[in-house]
Design a protein around this motif. Structure first.
Motif, PDB file in Angstrom:
ATOM      1  N   ASN A   1      44.264  33.483  51.158  1.00  0.00           N
ATOM      2  CA  ASN A   1      44.453  32.116  50.675  1.00  0.00           C
ATOM      3  C   ASN A   1      43.791  31.959  49.304  1.00  0.00           C
ATOM      4  OD1 ASN A   1      41.596  31.504  51.142  1.00  0.00           O
ATOM      5  ND2 ASN A   1      42.135  31.493  53.313  1.00  0.00           N
ATOM      6  N   ALA A   2      43.997  30.802  48.714  1.00  0.00           N
ATOM      7  CA  ALA A   2      43.474  30.546  47.366  1.00  0.00           C
ATOM      8  C   ALA A   2      41.945  30.563  47.342  1.00  0.00           C
ATOM      9  CB  ALA A   2      44.003  29.216  46.840  1.00  0.00           C
ATOM     10  N   ALA A   3      41.315  30.072  48.394  1.00  0.00           N
ATOM     11  CA  ALA A   3      39.847  30.041  48.425  1.00  0.00           C
ATOM     12  C   ALA A   3      39.281  31.461  48.369  1.00  0.00           C
ATOM     13  CB  ALA A   3      39.365  29.313  49.670  1.00  0.00           C
ATOM     14  N   GLU A   4      39.887  32.394  49.096  1.00  0.00           N
ATOM     15  CA  GLU A   4      39.429  33.785  49.056  1.00  0.00           C
ATOM     16  C   GLU A   4      39.630  34.390  47.672  1.00  0.00           C
ATOM     17  OE1 GLU A   4      40.813  36.418  52.092  1.00  0.00           O
ATOM     18  OE2 GLU A   4      40.134  35.090  53.695  1.00  0.00           O
ATOM     19  N   ALA A   5      40.753  34.092  47.055  1.00  0.00           N
ATOM     20  CA  ALA A   5      41.027  34.606  45.711  1.00  0.00           C
ATOM     21  C   ALA A   5      40.005  34.065  44.714  1.00  0.00           C
ATOM     22  CB  ALA A   5      42.442  34.241  45.281  1.00  0.00           C
ATOM     23  N   LYS A   6      39.664  32.796  44.810  1.00  0.00           N
ATOM     24  CA  LYS A   6      38.694  32.182  43.898  1.00  0.00           C
ATOM     25  C   LYS A   6      37.296  32.761  44.104  1.00  0.00           C
ATOM     26  CE  LYS A   6      41.225  27.887  43.370  1.00  0.00           C
ATOM     27  NZ  LYS A   6      41.269  26.459  43.691  1.00  0.00           N
ATOM     28  N   ALA A   7      36.907  32.994  45.361  1.00  0.00           N
ATOM     29  CA  ALA A   7      35.593  33.591  45.640  1.00  0.00           C
ATOM     30  C   ALA A   7      35.525  35.005  45.075  1.00  0.00           C
ATOM     31  CB  ALA A   7      35.330  33.597  47.144  1.00  0.00           C
ATOM     32  N   TYR A   8      36.603  35.761  45.248  1.00  0.00           N
ATOM     33  CA  TYR A   8      36.677  37.119  44.711  1.00  0.00           C
ATOM     34  C   TYR A   8      36.555  37.079  43.188  1.00  0.00           C
ATOM     35  CZ  TYR A   8      38.607  41.677  43.478  1.00  0.00           C
ATOM     36  OH  TYR A   8      38.796  42.927  42.946  1.00  0.00           O
ATOM     37  N   LEU A   9      37.284  36.183  42.576  1.00  0.00           N
ATOM     38  CA  LEU A   9      37.275  36.056  41.123  1.00  0.00           C
ATOM     39  C   LEU A   9      35.876  35.739  40.605  1.00  0.00           C
ATOM     40  CD1 LEU A   9      39.184  36.128  38.688  1.00  0.00           C
ATOM     41  CD2 LEU A   9      39.582  33.704  39.036  1.00  0.00           C
ATOM     42  N   ALA A  10      35.175  34.871  41.286  1.00  0.00           N
ATOM     43  CA  ALA A  10      33.804  34.537  40.878  1.00  0.00           C
ATOM     44  C   ALA A  10      32.909  35.776  40.952  1.00  0.00           C
ATOM     45  CB  ALA A  10      33.254  33.427  41.765  1.00  0.00           C
ATOM     46  N   ASP A  11      33.045  36.571  41.999  1.00  0.00           N
ATOM     47  CA  ASP A  11      32.272  37.808  42.116  1.00  0.00           C
ATOM     48  C   ASP A  11      32.674  38.826  41.052  1.00  0.00           C
ATOM     49  OD1 ASP A  11      30.847  36.889  44.296  1.00  0.00           O
ATOM     50  OD2 ASP A  11      32.033  37.991  45.779  1.00  0.00           O
ATOM     51  N   LEU A  12      33.965  38.928  40.808  1.00  0.00           N
ATOM     52  CA  LEU A  12      34.487  39.909  39.855  1.00  0.00           C
ATOM     53  C   LEU A  12      33.980  39.661  38.438  1.00  0.00           C
ATOM     54  CD1 LEU A  12      36.480  42.346  39.643  1.00  0.00           C
ATOM     55  CD2 LEU A  12      38.208  40.676  38.967  1.00  0.00           C
ATOM     56  N   LYS A  13      33.778  38.411  38.077  1.00  0.00           N
ATOM     57  CA  LYS A  13      33.329  38.064  36.721  1.00  0.00           C
ATOM     58  C   LYS A  13      31.989  38.694  36.367  1.00  0.00           C
ATOM     59  CE  LYS A  13      35.988  33.872  36.196  1.00  0.00           C
ATOM     60  NZ  LYS A  13      35.999  32.414  36.038  1.00  0.00           N
ATOM     61  N   ALA A  14      31.209  39.066  37.390  1.00  0.00           N
ATOM     62  CA  ALA A  14      29.901  39.684  37.155  1.00  0.00           C
ATOM     63  C   ALA A  14      29.980  41.206  37.044  1.00  0.00           C
ATOM     64  CB  ALA A  14      28.948  39.301  38.287  1.00  0.00           C
ATOM     65  N   LEU A  15      31.167  41.770  37.116  1.00  0.00           N
ATOM     66  CA  LEU A  15      31.336  43.220  37.075  1.00  0.00           C
ATOM     67  C   LEU A  15      30.890  43.772  35.716  1.00  0.00           C
ATOM     68  CD1 LEU A  15      32.556  45.314  39.071  1.00  0.00           C
ATOM     69  CD2 LEU A  15      34.661  45.158  37.766  1.00  0.00           C
ATOM     70  N   PRO A  16      29.932  44.714  35.700  1.00  0.00           N
ATOM     71  CA  PRO A  16      29.425  45.245  34.426  1.00  0.00           C
ATOM     72  C   PRO A  16      30.510  45.854  33.524  1.00  0.00           C
ATOM     73  CG  PRO A  16      27.978  45.885  36.214  1.00  0.00           C
ATOM     74  CD  PRO A  16      29.193  45.242  36.848  1.00  0.00           C
ATOM     75  N   ALA A  17      31.557  46.417  34.092  1.00  0.00           N
ATOM     76  CA  ALA A  17      32.610  47.041  33.275  1.00  0.00           C
ATOM     77  C   ALA A  17      33.294  46.032  32.356  1.00  0.00           C
ATOM     78  CB  ALA A  17      33.642  47.722  34.169  1.00  0.00           C
ATOM     79  N   LEU A  18      33.246  44.758  32.700  1.00  0.00           N
ATOM     80  CA  LEU A  18      33.861  43.743  31.842  1.00  0.00           C
ATOM     81  C   LEU A  18      33.117  43.563  30.534  1.00  0.00           C
ATOM     82  CD1 LEU A  18      34.845  41.105  34.522  1.00  0.00           C
ATOM     83  CD2 LEU A  18      36.389  42.563  33.202  1.00  0.00           C
ATOM     84  N   SER A  19      31.859  43.983  30.484  1.00  0.00           N
ATOM     85  CA  SER A  19      31.074  43.834  29.258  1.00  0.00           C
ATOM     86  C   SER A  19      31.567  44.755  28.135  1.00  0.00           C
ATOM     87  CB  SER A  19      29.591  44.077  29.536  1.00  0.00           C
ATOM     88  OG  SER A  19      29.376  45.424  29.902  1.00  0.00           O
ATOM     89  N   ALA A  20      32.425  45.721  28.463  1.00  0.00           N
ATOM     90  CA  ALA A  20      32.988  46.597  27.439  1.00  0.00           C
ATOM     91  C   ALA A  20      34.043  45.881  26.595  1.00  0.00           C
ATOM     92  CB  ALA A  20      33.598  47.840  28.092  1.00  0.00           C
ATOM     93  N   TYR A  21      34.447  44.706  27.034  1.00  0.00           N
ATOM     94  CA  TYR A  21      35.492  43.945  26.344  1.00  0.00           C
ATOM     95  C   TYR A  21      34.899  42.791  25.564  1.00  0.00           C
ATOM     96  CZ  TYR A  21      38.741  46.522  29.251  1.00  0.00           C
ATOM     97  OH  TYR A  21      39.448  47.524  29.851  1.00  0.00           O
ATOM     98  N   LYS A  22      35.481  42.512  24.419  1.00  0.00           N
ATOM     99  CA  LYS A  22      35.072  41.370  23.603  1.00  0.00           C
ATOM    100  C   LYS A  22      35.616  40.086  24.235  1.00  0.00           C
ATOM    101  CE  LYS A  22      35.379  44.111  19.394  1.00  0.00           C
ATOM    102  NZ  LYS A  22      36.222  44.406  18.241  1.00  0.00           N
ATOM    103  N   PRO A  23      34.975  38.951  23.938  1.00  0.00           N
ATOM    104  CA  PRO A  23      35.503  37.678  24.451  1.00  0.00           C
ATOM    105  C   PRO A  23      36.972  37.506  24.042  1.00  0.00           C
ATOM    106  CG  PRO A  23      33.340  37.365  23.500  1.00  0.00           C
ATOM    107  CD  PRO A  23      33.747  38.791  23.182  1.00  0.00           C
ATOM    108  N   GLY A  24      37.782  37.133  24.981  1.00  0.00           N
ATOM    109  CA  GLY A  24      39.205  36.927  24.717  1.00  0.00           C
ATOM    110  C   GLY A  24      40.074  38.141  24.993  1.00  0.00           C
ATOM    111  N   GLU A  25      39.485  39.320  25.122  1.00  0.00           N
ATOM    112  CA  GLU A  25      40.283  40.511  25.404  1.00  0.00           C
ATOM    113  C   GLU A  25      40.731  40.586  26.857  1.00  0.00           C
ATOM    114  OE1 GLU A  25      39.523  44.369  22.863  1.00  0.00           O
ATOM    115  OE2 GLU A  25      37.664  43.732  23.824  1.00  0.00           O
ATOM    116  N   VAL A  26      39.947  39.996  27.737  1.00  0.00           N
ATOM    117  CA  VAL A  26      40.258  40.016  29.158  1.00  0.00           C
ATOM    118  C   VAL A  26      40.273  38.584  29.665  1.00  0.00           C
ATOM    119  CG1 VAL A  26      39.434  40.710  31.438  1.00  0.00           C
ATOM    120  CG2 VAL A  26      39.219  42.273  29.527  1.00  0.00           C
ATOM    121  N   GLN A  27      41.325  38.263  30.379  1.00  0.00           N
ATOM    122  CA  GLN A  27      41.418  36.952  31.011  1.00  0.00           C
ATOM    123  C   GLN A  27      41.478  37.168  32.515  1.00  0.00           C
ATOM    124  OE1 GLN A  27      44.440  34.334  29.259  1.00  0.00           O
ATOM    125  NE2 GLN A  27      44.650  35.864  27.659  1.00  0.00           N
TER     126      GLN A  27
END
Length: 103
Positions: free
Chosen positions: A47-73
């Motif tokens: 459901n949408a609630a599970e997707a949103k919770a996952y997304l909130a956790d995913l935002k803290a993934l260290p691998a995302l720091s390799a990207y500049k702001p705006g490169e990853v949405q």
């Protein structure tokens, strides 16, 4: 687009999923919109609630720091809206919609 960071990000998401979301049986794939835009798809959520919770956790993934702001949405999207986004090959309309209603 896809570059050397994409493989690292994909592997990081797979590891993240296996540790934090193993019971969810999520699938990961990479789709290309064009030569400059790729989409990393994680599916399927109950459901949408599970997707949103996952997304909130995913935002803290260290691998995302390799990207500049705006490169990853990062956003949740329904199957129907994803089909439209993929057919249109343009993330901007959905991104605008998502930011207006869900951010």
């Amino acid at each position: 687009g896809l570059d050397s960071r994409t493989g690292m990000l994909k592997q990081s998401v797979k590891s993240f999923d296996s540790v934090k979301y193993a019971a969810a049986n999520l699938n990961l794939l990479v789709d290309l919109l064009d030569m400059n835009q790729g989409i990393l798809v994680i599916k399927k959520f109950a459901n949408a609630a599970e997707a949103k919770a996952y997304l909130a956790d995913l935002k803290a993934l260290p691998a995302l720091s390799a990207y500049k702001p705006g490169e990853v949405q990062l956003f949740a999207i329904s199957a129907a809206n994803y089909r439209k986004l993929y057919t249109d090959k343009n993330v901007l309309p959905y991104s605008g919609f998502y930011n207006a209603y869900y951010q």
